[in-house]
Scaffold this motif. Structure first.
Motif, short mmCIF file in Angstrom:
data_model
loop_
_atom_site.label_atom_id
_atom_site.label_comp_id
_atom_site.label_asym_id
_atom_site.label_seq_id
_atom_site.Cartn_x
_atom_site.Cartn_y
_atom_site.Cartn_z
N ASN A 172 -2.00 5.77 -5.06
CA ASN A 172 -3.13 4.95 -4.61
C ASN A 172 -3.91 4.40 -5.80
O ASN A 172 -4.29 3.23 -5.82
CB ASN A 172 -4.03 5.77 -3.68
N ARG A 173 -4.14 5.26 -6.78
CA ARG A 173 -4.84 4.83 -8.00
C ARG A 173 -4.04 3.72 -8.70
O ARG A 173 -4.60 2.72 -9.13
CB ARG A 173 -5.07 6.03 -8.92
N ASN A 211 -4.39 0.42 -6.85
CA ASN A 211 -5.70 -0.19 -7.08
C ASN A 211 -5.84 -0.74 -8.50
O ASN A 211 -6.40 -1.81 -8.70
CB ASN A 211 -6.82 0.78 -6.73
N GLU A 212 -5.30 -0.04 -9.48
CA GLU A 212 -5.34 -0.54 -10.85
C GLU A 212 -4.50 -1.80 -11.00
O GLU A 212 -4.92 -2.78 -11.62
CB GLU A 212 -4.87 0.54 -11.83
N GLN A 259 -5.64 -0.01 2.33
CA GLN A 259 -6.29 1.15 1.73
C GLN A 259 -6.30 2.29 2.73
O GLN A 259 -6.45 2.06 3.93
CB GLN A 259 -7.74 0.81 1.34
N ASN A 288 -8.24 -6.72 0.59
CA ASN A 288 -8.10 -5.32 0.93
C ASN A 288 -8.27 -5.18 2.43
O ASN A 288 -9.02 -5.94 3.06
CB ASN A 288 -9.17 -4.48 0.23
N GLY A 314 0.81 -1.21 0.00
CA GLY A 314 0.00 0.00 0.00
C GLY A 314 0.85 1.26 0.00
O GLY A 314 2.06 1.21 0.17
N TRP A 355 -3.62 -3.78 -8.54
CA TRP A 355 -4.29 -4.81 -7.72
C TRP A 355 -5.39 -5.48 -8.54
O TRP A 355 -5.49 -6.71 -8.58
CB TRP A 355 -4.87 -4.15 -6.48
N GLN A 356 -6.22 -4.68 -9.22
CA GLN A 356 -7.29 -5.24 -10.04
C GLN A 356 -6.73 -6.05 -11.20
O GLN A 356 -7.19 -7.15 -11.47
CB GLN A 356 -8.21 -4.13 -10.55
#
Length: 191
Positions: A133-134, A137-138, A114, A162, A7, A140-141
């Motif tokens: 952070n974005r 998350n991208e 997060q 998460n 993170g 991670w997805q």
């Protein structure tokens, strides 16, 4: 057992690692700064991560890792000029190796912390962390979508979840229960 906590800065990664370590009595590995961040290279960082997994497996040890391959991917792309395709390929390579480790009866946890408040995390860090952070998350997805993963459980004994600062007690309890089950299975196998 390998536990990896990822993170952006100032979200509670080290706090989570230390709480898990206190609860289940396993050590925390954290980057020690031997190589300056701006000199880090994706291939070398990938190799170090793969060697660390191999060492944990050979020693039949348990380890908590405070920041690892997803952090290297994000910060490497944003700050060190890593090529996106190569960095994601290395994420998949490490993910595959972790799955092999899990397939041998070991638990793997990857937690993406997060921010409870991105504004507060950015303020404490001294810079805007929204892009980082974005990216987390991208990645991670895509990290899971690339393997067709749709749930929190990647495969047998491989968990990706998460978390945030408020969920630390729940996460610690989840890991503690998995550790207890793993220890009981080990004891039965020795009988």
């Amino acid at each position: 057992m390998i536990i990896i906590v990822e993170g952006i800065d100032r979200v509670g990664k080290t706090t989570l690692c230390n709480k898990i370590s206190e609860e289940i009595k396993i050590p925390v590995h954290k980057y020690n700064g031997i190589i300056p961040y701006d000199e880090m290279k994706n291939k070398q960082e990938t190799d170090k991560t793969l060697m660390l997994i191999q060492t944990v497996e050979e020693l039949k040890a348990d380890l908590i890792i405070d920041r690892s391959y997803l952090t290297d991917c994000v910060y490497g792309i944003v700050e060190r000029g890593y090529k996106v395709g190569k960095a994601l390929k290395n994420v998949r390579l490490i993910n595959k190796r972790l799955q092999q480790y899990a397939d041998k009866g070991n638990s793997v946890f990857v937690f993406l912390m997060q921010p409870t408040s991105l504004e507060e995390s950015s303020k404490e860090h001294g810079a805007d962390l929204s892009y980082y952070n974005r990216m987390f998350n991208e990645i991670w997805q895509s990290h899971f979508a690339l393997d067709g993963i749709k749930s929190d459980i990647i495969g047998s004994r491989f968990y990706a979840k998460n978390a945030n600062y408020k969920s630390i007690p729940e996460v610690v309890n989840f890991v503690r229960l998995r550790k207890k089950l793993e220890d009981e299975k080990r004891e039965k196998s020795y009988e």
